[in-house]
Design a protein around this motif. Structure first.
Motif, mmCIF file in Angstrom:
data_model
loop_
_atom_site.group_PDB
_atom_site.id
_atom_site.type_symbol
_atom_site.label_atom_id
_atom_site.label_comp_id
_atom_site.label_asym_id
_atom_site.label_seq_id
_atom_site.Cartn_x
_atom_site.Cartn_y
_atom_site.Cartn_z
ATOM 1 N N LEU A 216 51.100 9.172 -68.430
ATOM 2 C CA LEU A 216 49.846 9.728 -69.987
ATOM 3 C C LEU A 216 49.075 10.534 -69.512
ATOM 4 N N GLY A 217 50.112 11.706 -68.265
ATOM 5 C CA GLY A 217 50.038 13.169 -67.971
ATOM 6 C C GLY A 217 49.946 13.326 -66.325
ATOM 7 N N PRO A 218 48.806 12.733 -65.360
ATOM 8 C CA PRO A 218 48.865 13.180 -64.404
ATOM 9 C C PRO A 218 49.983 12.994 -63.591
ATOM 10 N N ASP A 219 50.420 14.162 -62.652
ATOM 11 C CA ASP A 219 52.163 14.498 -61.531
ATOM 12 C C ASP A 219 51.969 13.650 -60.874
ATOM 13 N N PHE A 220 51.048 13.221 -60.313
ATOM 14 C CA PHE A 220 51.505 11.747 -59.228
ATOM 15 C C PHE A 220 50.221 10.507 -59.556
ATOM 16 N N VAL A 221 50.521 9.432 -59.398
ATOM 17 C CA VAL A 221 50.329 8.177 -59.388
ATOM 18 C C VAL A 221 50.101 7.435 -57.166
ATOM 19 N N VAL A 222 49.107 7.541 -57.112
ATOM 20 C CA VAL A 222 48.946 6.793 -55.784
ATOM 21 C C VAL A 222 47.783 5.616 -55.749
ATOM 22 N N VAL A 234 55.935 9.887 -58.179
ATOM 23 C CA VAL A 234 55.566 11.314 -58.877
ATOM 24 C C VAL A 234 56.328 11.428 -60.004
ATOM 25 N N LYS A 235 55.472 12.071 -60.796
ATOM 26 C CA LYS A 235 55.819 12.125 -62.287
ATOM 27 C C LYS A 235 57.394 13.137 -62.871
ATOM 28 N N ALA A 236 58.054 14.394 -61.660
ATOM 29 C CA ALA A 236 59.302 14.300 -61.979
ATOM 30 C C ALA A 236 60.054 13.675 -61.368
ATOM 31 N N GLY A 237 60.019 12.280 -60.818
ATOM 32 C CA GLY A 237 61.315 11.680 -61.104
ATOM 33 C C GLY A 237 60.964 10.909 -59.335
ATOM 34 N N GLY A 238 62.164 10.395 -58.866
ATOM 35 C CA GLY A 238 62.386 8.997 -57.828
ATOM 36 C C GLY A 238 61.785 8.095 -58.352
ATOM 37 N N SER A 239 61.900 7.256 -56.576
ATOM 38 C CA SER A 239 61.155 6.183 -56.561
ATOM 39 C C SER A 239 59.914 6.260 -55.620
ATOM 40 N N LEU A 240 59.232 4.793 -55.785
ATOM 41 C CA LEU A 240 58.594 4.400 -55.518
ATOM 42 C C LEU A 240 58.101 4.604 -53.834
ATOM 43 N N ALA A 241 57.824 4.756 -53.213
ATOM 44 C CA ALA A 241 57.316 5.430 -51.534
ATOM 45 C C ALA A 241 55.957 3.965 -51.474
ATOM 46 N N ARG A 242 55.855 4.240 -49.835
ATOM 47 C CA ARG A 242 54.978 3.378 -49.999
ATOM 48 C C ARG A 242 54.628 3.818 -48.321
#
Length: 313
Positions: A216-222, A234-242
């Motif tokens: 929907l738009g944000p670059d990062f979701v935390v 991160v929107k640009a890709g990569g796996s979920l981090a914790r």
């Protein structure tokens, strides 16, 4: 690292906290144990947390011409927050949150009061603070059109926009596209996306919901996960981090989310990457729950450093 400069645009409330052994039944009167009048509001809580960490902070919000409003202004000033952009609303009292605490749970009734009187014109008057800031930190306890205008003004000046989407509600695409970092909890994530992330923050469902929000738009979701810590993507890709939570002796969880958002904003504006900023935010949030009161519990940078030194983050 540089000293962050952050503009916080949001709510100021007086929290009226009553401790009781149980909730009254319908029509029942019971004896309470304690009452406390505690400065609060998500915007003010985050501003105070940032100032205690050492940031230069300007608070943009609204209060009434009453004793609660004067107390909230004093609380900001005592913590080192610039309160010159806090509007005195003539037509409404200071916002309040009536909170009943029992050993098992809590209930909260919020009256927006002056918070509902914060307008785009008030944000425009604070444009100098936004222009000087590294980031603008927003929440949703003031009118949505005001939040939208603040994001527009932040974008105009090329500022980092961090949105804590609380309380939960659907948001327009035009706002979501202006947000760099979105920090929902699980409930807010579900409302924003219509995707159920599950109740425990574990498994593929969480990642699917976060992917839906990123789209929907944000670059990062935390996403904050309460006692389970936080997760980010991160929107640009990569796996979920914790980021795991720290186990602490809890006195009051009221300001935990606000402390996390403040710590994250501080870390990002210092120039830390998302992983390091989230780790710092977890530390700030952990210490915040060890004291009573959302604002009184916010730790200083010295307290964070002293407690976590040698603990490996």
């Amino acid at each position: 690292m540089k000293r962050p400069n952050i503009a916080v645009i949001g709510s100021l409330n007086m929290d009226i906290v009553v401790k009781a052994s149980k909730f009254p039944a319908a029509g029942e009167t019971i004896q309470g144990d304690e009452i406390h009048f505690v400065p609060g509001g998500k915007g003010a809580n985050q501003a105070v947390a940032l100032a205690r960490l050492g940031a230069d902070v300007s608070m943009v919000g609204a209060i009434g011409f009453d004793s609660f409003g004067r107390t909230l202004l004093a609380s900001l000033a005592d913590s080192g927050v610039n309160n010159e952009y806090v509007k005195m609303a003539e037509q409404a009292p200071t916002g309040t949150a009536s909170i009943t605490l029992t050993p098992e749970d809590n209930s909260i009734v919020i009256v927006s009061g002056a918070n509902a009187e914060l307008r785009a014109a008030d944000i425009k008057r604070a444009e100098a603070a936004i222009e000087a800031a590294d980031a603008v930190l927003l929440q949703l306890e003031v009118p949505l059109e005001t939040v939208e205008y603040a994001a527009e003004l932040a974008e105009k000046h090329g500022k980092l926009v961090i949105l804590n989407p609380a309380p939960a509600r659907k948001l327009p695409d035009s706002l979501l596209r202006r947000v760099h970092y979105m920090t929902p909890n699980l409930t807010e994530l579900a409302v924003l996306t219509g995707v159920d992330p599950g109740t425990d923050g574990d498994g593929r469902a969480l990642e699917e919901a976060m992917d839906a929000l990123l789209a929907l738009g944000p670059d990062f979701v935390v996403t904050t996960l309460g006692a389970e810590g936080a997760a980010w993507k991160v929107k640009a890709g990569g796996s979920l981090a914790r980021q795991p939570a720290h186990r602490m002796k809890v006195a009051d969880t009221t300001g935990a989310g606000d402390a996390f958002n403040a710590g994250l904003a501080y870390g990002l504006c210092e120039g830390r990457g998302i992983s390091e900023a989230a780790a710092f935010a977890a530390q700030v949030s952990a210490l915040a729950v060890t004291k009573f009161g959302a604002q009184d519990g916010m730790p200083t940078m010295a307290e964070v450093a002293a407690y976590f030194q040698g603990k490996g983050g």
